[in-house]
Design an enzyme around this catalytic site. Structure first.
Site, short mmCIF file in Angstrom:
data_model
loop_
_atom_site.label_atom_id
_atom_site.label_comp_id
_atom_site.label_asym_id
_atom_site.label_seq_id
_atom_site.Cartn_x
_atom_site.Cartn_y
_atom_site.Cartn_z
N ASP A 40 -35.84 63.03 -14.14
CA ASP A 40 -35.05 62.47 -13.03
C ASP A 40 -34.28 63.53 -12.24
OD1 ASP A 40 -33.29 59.32 -12.81
OD2 ASP A 40 -33.98 60.75 -11.31
N LYS A 94 -27.17 63.61 -17.99
CA LYS A 94 -26.54 62.56 -18.81
C LYS A 94 -27.62 61.99 -19.72
CE LYS A 94 -27.10 59.30 -14.99
NZ LYS A 94 -26.45 58.53 -13.96
#
Ligand SMILES: CS(=O)(=O)NCc1cccc(-c2cn3c(Cl)cnc3c(Nc3ccc(N4CCOCC4)cc3)n2)c1
Length: 273
Positions: A156, A140
Site C-alpha cells: 500500500d 502501520k
C-alpha cells in the site's frame, strides 16, 4: 518475453477468493493462465477513485511500487484497466495481514523476538525507500503483510511520495501514526517514517499505539507533545529504541542505519550474520 512491457487484461487471469476488502476496492487471489503464477489482484473502482480525488495517489502508488524491488516490499508486477476498474497485479503474501496476526496474538501483542525481527525488516525496507528518495508516510500494521517465511512485506504505497512535499489530500484512517510535524501541517521529510516506525514498535510490543486516547483532540496534543508511557514488561533495549524513534524534533530521531545496528534489533535479526 525479452523484457518489453506485457499488456495485461482480466482474461489473462483465473480469479480466486477475495483476500481482503479495501476502502476503494477489494483484493483477490488470482493465477496468471499461461504461467500458473499466483498473484494478488487489487481492484479499484474508477468512480470511487474520482469521487475521492485520489487519481494522483493511485498513479503515484503504481509508479512507485513498480519501481521498488526489495524482499520486504510487496512487488507490483504491472497494472491494467477497463471501463470501470483499475487492476494492480501484486505479489501474493501467503501469510496474510500483520494486523490480523497482532489481534490474534496472546494479549494482542508480539513477543520481543517477533517484534524485533519485524521492526528490523521494516527498517531495512525504509532504508531502501529513503535511498531512492521515497517516503512511505503510512507505515502501520494494516499496511504490512507476511510472506511465505513470515517475512514482512510493506504494501500500500498509496500515501508514499518522492522526497519532500506538503500533504494536499486530507488524511483518511487512523491519526495514531502521524508524526508531530505532519499533525502540525509543517513541511516534513523522510524522518516521518522514523516516527511511524517508533509507533509501530510500540504497538507490536504493547498491543496498542502509544498516544491512543478516548477523544481525538487529546490525541493530537499527546502526539505533538510526544507524551507516552512504556509498560514495565517491555525490555530496556526495546524501550531505548522506542525512545530514540519517538522524538518530536525530527532532526534528533535516530537514523535508520543506527536502528539497524541497535542492540535490540541485532539480537532479533533472523539469521544473524
Ligand atoms: C484478516 S485477513 O488477513 O484475512 N484479511 C485482511 C486483508 C485485508 C486487505 C487485503 C489483504 C491481503 C492483501 N494481499 C496482497 Cl495485496 C497480497 N497478498 C495479500 C493478502 N494475503 C492473504 C494471505 C492469507 C490470508 N489468510 C491466511 C489464513 O487465515 C486467513 C487469512 C489472508 C490474506 N491479503 C488482507
Amino acid at each position: 518475453a525479452n523484457g518489453e512491457k506485457r499488456v495485461w487484461s482480466l482474461n489473462s487471469f483465473d480469479i480466486g477468493r477475495p483476500l481482503g476488502k479495501g476502502k476503494f476496492g477489494n483484493v483477490y487471489l488470482a493465477r496468471e493462465k499461461t504461467s500458473k503464477f499466483v498473484v494478488a489482484l487489487k481492484v479499484l473502482f474508477k468512480r470511487a477513485v474520482k469521487e475521492n480525488k485520489i487519481e494522483h495517489q493511485v498513479t503515484r502508488e503504481i509508479e512507485i511500487q513498480c519501481s521498488l524491488k526489495h524482499p520486504n516490499i510487496l512487488r507490483m508486477f504491472g497494472y491494467f484497466h477497463d471501463e470501470s476498474r483499475i487492476y494492480m497485479i501484486l505479489e501474493y503474501a501467503p501469510k496474510g495481514a500483520v494486523y490480523a496476526k497482532l489481534l490474534s496474538s496472546p494479549n494482542k501483542r508480539f513477543s520481543e523476538e517477533t517484534a524485533g525481527a519485524y521492526i528490523g525488516q521494516v527498517a531495512d525496507a525504509l532504508q531502501y525507500c529513503h535511498s531512492r528518495n521515497i517516503i512511505h508516510r503510512d507505515i502501520k500494521p494494516e499496511n504490512l503483510l507476511l510472506g511465505v517465511n513470515e517475512e514482512i512485506k510493506i504494501a500500500d504505497f498509496g500515501w508514499s511520495v518522492r522526497n519532500q512535499s506538503d500533504r494536499r489530500t486530507t488524511l483518511c484512517g487512523t491519526l495514531d501514526y502521524l508524526s508531530p510535524e505532519m499533525i502540525l501541517g509543517e513541511t516534513y521529510d523522510e524522518k516521518v517514517d522514523l516516527w511511524s516506525l517508533g509507533v509501530l514498535c510500540f504497538e507490536f510490543l504493547v498491543g496498542k499505539p502509544p498516544f491512543e486516547t478516548s477523544n481525538s483532540n487529546n490525541l493530537c496534543k499527546n502526539i505533538s507533545e510526544g507524551e507516552f508511557k512504556i509498560p514495565p514488561y517491555v525490555s530496556d533495549d526495546a524501550k531505548d529504541l522506542i525512545r530514540r524513534l519517538l522524538v518530536t524534533e525530527s532532526k534528533y530521531r535516530i537514523a535508520l542505519n543506527s536502528v539497524l545496528k541497535h542492540p535490540w534489533i541485532l539480537k532479533h535479526r533472523a539469521g544473524k550474520v
